[in-house]
Design a protein around this motif. Structure first.
Motif, PDB file in Angstrom:
ATOM      1  N   GLU A 259     -19.489  26.023  66.984  1.00  0.00           N
ATOM      2  CA  GLU A 259     -18.360  26.590  67.706  1.00  0.00           C
ATOM      3  C   GLU A 259     -18.829  27.156  69.041  1.00  0.00           C
ATOM      4  O   GLU A 259     -20.020  27.395  69.249  1.00  0.00           O
ATOM      5  CB  GLU A 259     -17.699  27.692  66.869  1.00  0.00           C
ATOM      6  N   SER A 260     -17.879  27.390  69.925  1.00  0.00           N
ATOM      7  CA  SER A 260     -18.225  27.884  71.259  1.00  0.00           C
ATOM      8  C   SER A 260     -18.397  29.394  71.293  1.00  0.00           C
ATOM      9  O   SER A 260     -18.803  29.955  72.301  1.00  0.00           O
ATOM     10  CB  SER A 260     -17.147  27.468  72.264  1.00  0.00           C
TER      11      SER A 260
ATOM     12  N   CYS B 106      -7.513  16.300  71.104  1.00  0.00           N
ATOM     13  CA  CYS B 106      -7.070  17.695  71.053  1.00  0.00           C
ATOM     14  C   CYS B 106      -8.221  18.697  71.096  1.00  0.00           C
ATOM     15  O   CYS B 106      -7.994  19.890  71.319  1.00  0.00           O
ATOM     16  CB  CYS B 106      -6.195  17.937  69.828  1.00  0.00           C
ATOM     17  N   LEU B 107      -9.458  18.252  70.885  1.00  0.00           N
ATOM     18  CA  LEU B 107     -10.603  19.145  71.012  1.00  0.00           C
ATOM     19  C   LEU B 107     -11.102  19.141  72.453  1.00  0.00           C
ATOM     20  O   LEU B 107     -11.073  18.112  73.133  1.00  0.00           O
ATOM     21  CB  LEU B 107     -11.729  18.715  70.071  1.00  0.00           C
ATOM     22  N   PHE B 108     -11.574  20.303  72.918  1.00  0.00           N
ATOM     23  CA  PHE B 108     -12.096  20.377  74.279  1.00  0.00           C
ATOM     24  C   PHE B 108     -13.332  19.493  74.425  1.00  0.00           C
ATOM     25  O   PHE B 108     -14.201  19.463  73.543  1.00  0.00           O
ATOM     26  CB  PHE B 108     -12.446  21.822  74.641  1.00  0.00           C
TER      27      PHE B 108
ATOM     28  N   LEU C 150     -10.712  34.212  71.341  1.00  0.00           N
ATOM     29  CA  LEU C 150     -11.783  34.282  72.328  1.00  0.00           C
ATOM     30  C   LEU C 150     -12.378  35.685  72.455  1.00  0.00           C
ATOM     31  O   LEU C 150     -13.545  35.839  72.804  1.00  0.00           O
ATOM     32  CB  LEU C 150     -11.269  33.832  73.698  1.00  0.00           C
ATOM     33  N   LYS C 151     -11.590  36.703  72.176  1.00  0.00           N
ATOM     34  CA  LYS C 151     -12.038  38.074  72.411  1.00  0.00           C
ATOM     35  C   LYS C 151     -12.916  38.639  71.299  1.00  0.00           C
ATOM     36  O   LYS C 151     -13.628  39.623  71.522  1.00  0.00           O
ATOM     37  CB  LYS C 151     -10.823  38.994  72.617  1.00  0.00           C
ATOM     38  N   GLN C 152     -12.857  38.076  70.106  1.00  0.00           N
ATOM     39  CA  GLN C 152     -13.620  38.641  68.996  1.00  0.00           C
ATOM     40  C   GLN C 152     -13.949  37.554  67.985  1.00  0.00           C
ATOM     41  O   GLN C 152     -13.306  36.509  67.950  1.00  0.00           O
ATOM     42  CB  GLN C 152     -12.839  39.784  68.334  1.00  0.00           C
ATOM     43  N   ASN C 153     -14.969  37.816  67.179  1.00  0.00           N
ATOM     44  CA  ASN C 153     -15.373  36.848  66.157  1.00  0.00           C
ATOM     45  C   ASN C 153     -15.288  37.422  64.752  1.00  0.00           C
ATOM     46  O   ASN C 153     -15.712  36.793  63.795  1.00  0.00           O
ATOM     47  CB  ASN C 153     -16.814  36.395  66.410  1.00  0.00           C
TER      48      ASN C 153
ATOM     49  N   TYR D 188      -2.357  22.218  68.330  1.00  0.00           N
ATOM     50  CA  TYR D 188      -2.759  23.402  69.097  1.00  0.00           C
ATOM     51  C   TYR D 188      -3.815  24.211  68.343  1.00  0.00           C
ATOM     52  O   TYR D 188      -4.828  24.628  68.919  1.00  0.00           O
ATOM     53  CB  TYR D 188      -1.556  24.302  69.402  1.00  0.00           C
ATOM     54  N   SER D 189      -3.599  24.457  67.050  1.00  0.00           N
ATOM     55  CA  SER D 189      -4.518  25.285  66.267  1.00  0.00           C
ATOM     56  C   SER D 189      -5.895  24.641  66.170  1.00  0.00           C
ATOM     57  O   SER D 189      -6.920  25.332  66.182  1.00  0.00           O
ATOM     58  CB  SER D 189      -3.943  25.530  64.868  1.00  0.00           C
ATOM     59  N   THR D 190      -5.929  23.313  66.078  1.00  0.00           N
ATOM     60  CA  THR D 190      -7.202  22.598  66.076  1.00  0.00           C
ATOM     61  C   THR D 190      -7.894  22.772  67.421  1.00  0.00           C
ATOM     62  O   THR D 190      -9.099  23.019  67.493  1.00  0.00           O
ATOM     63  CB  THR D 190      -6.975  21.106  65.781  1.00  0.00           C
ATOM     64  N   ASN D 191      -7.130  22.663  68.492  1.00  0.00           N
ATOM     65  CA  ASN D 191      -7.675  22.837  69.835  1.00  0.00           C
ATOM     66  C   ASN D 191      -8.224  24.244  70.048  1.00  0.00           C
ATOM     67  O   ASN D 191      -9.308  24.433  70.614  1.00  0.00           O
ATOM     68  CB  ASN D 191      -6.588  22.538  70.871  1.00  0.00           C
ATOM     69  N   ALA D 192      -7.496  25.259  69.577  1.00  0.00           N
ATOM     70  CA  ALA D 192      -7.888  26.656  69.799  1.00  0.00           C
ATOM     71  C   ALA D 192      -8.961  27.126  68.827  1.00  0.00           C
ATOM     72  O   ALA D 192      -9.469  28.238  68.969  1.00  0.00           O
ATOM     73  CB  ALA D 192      -6.659  27.559  69.696  1.00  0.00           C
ATOM     74  N   ASP D 193      -9.291  26.302  67.828  1.00  0.00           N
ATOM     75  CA  ASP D 193     -10.324  26.633  66.846  1.00  0.00           C
ATOM     76  C   ASP D 193      -9.981  27.910  66.084  1.00  0.00           C
ATOM     77  O   ASP D 193     -10.828  28.779  65.874  1.00  0.00           O
ATOM     78  CB  ASP D 193     -11.691  26.769  67.532  1.00  0.00           C
ATOM     79  N   ILE D 194      -8.708  28.034  65.689  1.00  0.00           N
ATOM     80  CA  ILE D 194      -8.297  29.182  64.893  1.00  0.00           C
ATOM     81  C   ILE D 194      -8.200  28.772  63.424  1.00  0.00           C
ATOM     82  O   ILE D 194      -8.301  27.596  63.082  1.00  0.00           O
ATOM     83  CB  ILE D 194      -6.959  29.776  65.389  1.00  0.00           C
ATOM     84  N   LEU D 195      -7.981  29.762  62.565  1.00  0.00           N
ATOM     85  CA  LEU D 195      -8.046  29.517  61.120  1.00  0.00           C
ATOM     86  C   LEU D 195      -6.953  28.580  60.631  1.00  0.00           C
ATOM     87  O   LEU D 195      -7.201  27.709  59.796  1.00  0.00           O
ATOM     88  CB  LEU D 195      -7.958  30.848  60.371  1.00  0.00           C
ATOM     89  N   GLY D 196      -5.717  28.773  61.119  1.00  0.00           N
ATOM     90  CA  GLY D 196      -4.653  27.939  60.579  1.00  0.00           C
ATOM     91  C   GLY D 196      -3.300  28.249  61.177  1.00  0.00           C
ATOM     92  O   GLY D 196      -3.185  28.842  62.254  1.00  0.00           O
TER      93      GLY D 196
END
Length: 558
Positions: free
Chosen positions: A31-32, A123-125, A424-427, A459-467
């Motif tokens: 992950e980034s 959809c992935l960067f 992006l702000k926290q992990n 979008y969620s796949t692109n943003a790398d969020i949980l779901g």
């Protein structure tokens, strides 16, 4: 998820995968990460009935041509050696431009610029192609630039046009997005496209977002950003605590005022795995729990004392002390409150987020919905927000990081850009995208990403969020949409009035839902054993504060 540790001085590790970056538990994932000192700028090109087409060219001969766009950050007042336009005729004063002279540096350099297109394949960067990406009508394109000094960078947008008879596209012109165009950190900018001969040939309309790192730094000690156990399925989540207390269907109304400490505690006591509630900021920047953007107070008329009017006041315009001192009504109550227990502290509306974190047993998870205004398809906004978006989110995140303890927490929001910023702000904690999809019950939002479950998945796949957290109305229309999300390795929750039915809850569990949010959790709870899955895990692991399982159970249900 905890980072792996290799003992100091040990070079021969029995597990060979431990030396492979990104390999964990038999799978590979890189992950980034999150923002530390760097910032992110996103530019979105999307078709909308409320705005111009993202790329509009004035000459008719270009109307049926494929246009490509490439975004390059440019340090102001500084020609860097890696600049692809440095020394190329036509890039500045000259009116001639020979595309064959374009120099491309294949090595990754800072800032990092990537692009994604909201379709299954792209959809992935990923790095931009040499001549950018095709800007087709109806497509949703996101450029993301990660850099240190946004204030000293402009963004050069180069445009190319494809001619089927030539191997290389023709250079068309460019636009510059200056730091002054991004002064709001969130908005829409329209800029001219100029040819190499300095003629206006079109215009570019971009939606932009600037994300800054938090003052409070996260670290690698623990991260749940993409963590979800296989055993966490069919979680039962209390809507606004024990349920919506102002439902259009009286039988579905909770008997405790929604979004109060009493409601949250009661849901935890009767076995809710998690509780969902809404968080926004008061005027003095305190994270407060309340669903609506406005509070209603009763006004007596001068000449008709027996009649009462309700006045709506935005939550953002009142301090926390003013909010907690108000006698408030719901807009459906018409001056006659359903509840007469406001003298009890836990039943007071407008509890702070900090108090909820400190008062509700930590074995009950929190689904924290961040409230932020959305633009509707008709052009109106739910609220005109006064807060700077980065500061708004930092205050909420900092409160949770400081007071969360061992509690399981999920962030969620209807605004996709808020979800991106939270990621992006926290992990520390995961993020889920709330979406209503195709609905006859709710008015549509302007943002294309909110309109269907498919768009939400991409979008969620692109943003790398949980779901995603989807509206059950759309899910019941086509249950196969759950499989689409699962194939993208997304966790799926659902919300909506359809969930206020035990048979529907059982059905939603059977098709693979990870969480179901519903009202009156004391009535519709389908569990045989009325306790949180996280409490069960604690007991099974033998983890408790007093050294005995029974003591822990009593403590967390008191």
């Amino acid at each position: 998820m905890l980072p792996r540790r290799i003992p100091e001085g040990e070079s021969n590790v029995s597990d060979p995968s431990i030396e492979k970056y990104g390999s964990y538990g038999g799978s590979e994932r890189v992950e980034s990460g999150w923002l530390t000192r760097d910032s992110v700028v996103q530019f979105r090109l999307c078709t909308s009935p409320l705005y111009n087409d993202p790329v509009m060219l004035f000459k008719r001969k270009y109307q049926d041509k494929k246009v490509r766009i490439k975004v390059t950050p440019k340090e102001l007042h500084n020609n860097s050696p890696g600049d692809p336009h440095n020394g190329v005729p036509g890039s500045e004063e000259s009116s001639d431009f020979d595309i064959s002279n374009l120099q491309i540096d294949s090595k990754p350099i800072w800032p990092i610029t990537e692009v994604a297109v909201m379709n299954e394949e792209e959809c992935l960067f990923h790095p931009q192609p040499q001549f950018g990406v095709v800007c087709n009508t109806g497509e949703y394109i996101v450029f993301q630039c990660r850099m240190l000094n946004i204030e000293t960078n402009a963004f050069l947008c180069d445009f190319y046009i494809e001619d089927g008879n030539e191997e290389l596209p023709n250079y068309l012109g460019c636009s510059y997005i200056l730091p002054s165009n991004l002064k709001e950190n969130f908005g829409v900018a329209t800029l001219p496209i100029t040819s190499p001969k300095h003629t206006a040939i079109g215009q570019l309309t971009v939606h932009y977002m600037v994300v800054y790192p938090m003052p409070t730094r996260c670290d690698m000690s623990v991260s749940y950003a993409r963590h979800w156990k296989d055993t966490w399925k069919g979680l039962e989540v209390g809507h606004r605590g024990a349920g919506n207390s102002y439902h259009s269907e009286p039988k579905s109304c909770a008997n405790i005022r929604e979004n109060t400490i009493a409601s949250l505690k009661y849901a935890a006591e009767i076995g809710a795995d998690m509780v969902e509630f809404d968080v926004q900021l008061s005027k003095d920047l305190v994270p407060v729990i309340y669903h609506d953007f406005h509070a209603c107070i009763a006004l007596k008329r001068k000449k008709e004392q027996d009649k009462t009017d309700l006045l709506e006041i935005p939550i953002k315009d009142l301090t926390i002390s003013q909010l907690q001192a108000l006698k408030v009504y719901h807009k459906t109550e018409k001056g006659l409150s359903r509840f007469s227990d406001e003298d009890f502290e836990d039943h007071q509306p407008f509890p702070t987020l900090q108090k909820a974190l400190e008062s509700v047993p930590y074995t009950c998870g929190f689904n924290v919905e961040v409230k932020w205004t959305m633009q509707m398809r008709d052009g109106t906004y739910e609220l005109q927000h006064p807060f700077e978006l980065n500061r708004f989110l930092d205050l909420i995140i900092e409160t949770i990081l400081e007071h969360s303890g061992k509690r399981k927490i999920i962030f969620s929001c209807f605004h996709p850009d808020i979800c991106t910023m939270l990621r992006l702000k926290q992990n520390r904690y995961p993020v889920m995208f709330l979406t209503q999809g195709v609905s006859e019950l709710w008015p549509p939002y302007e943002d294309q990403r909110t309109t269907t479950i498919r768009h939400a998945v991409l979008y969620s796949t692109n943003a790398d969020i949980l779901g995603i957290n989807v509206h059950t109305e759309d899910l019941m229309r086509d249950p196969q949409q759950v499989q689409m999300a699962l194939e993208h390795a997304l966790i799926v929750f659902c919300w909506g009035d359809h969930n206020n039915n035990q048979e529907n809850i059982k059905f939603l569990k059977s098709i693979g839902l990870h969480g179901i949010i519903y009202d009156k959790i004391d009535v519709y709870n389908t569990k045989v054993k009325k306790e949180s899955v996280f409490l069960c895990e604690e007991r099974e692991a033998g983890i408790n504060s007093n050294g005995t399982t029974s003591d822990m159970q009593e403590t967390n249900h008191s």
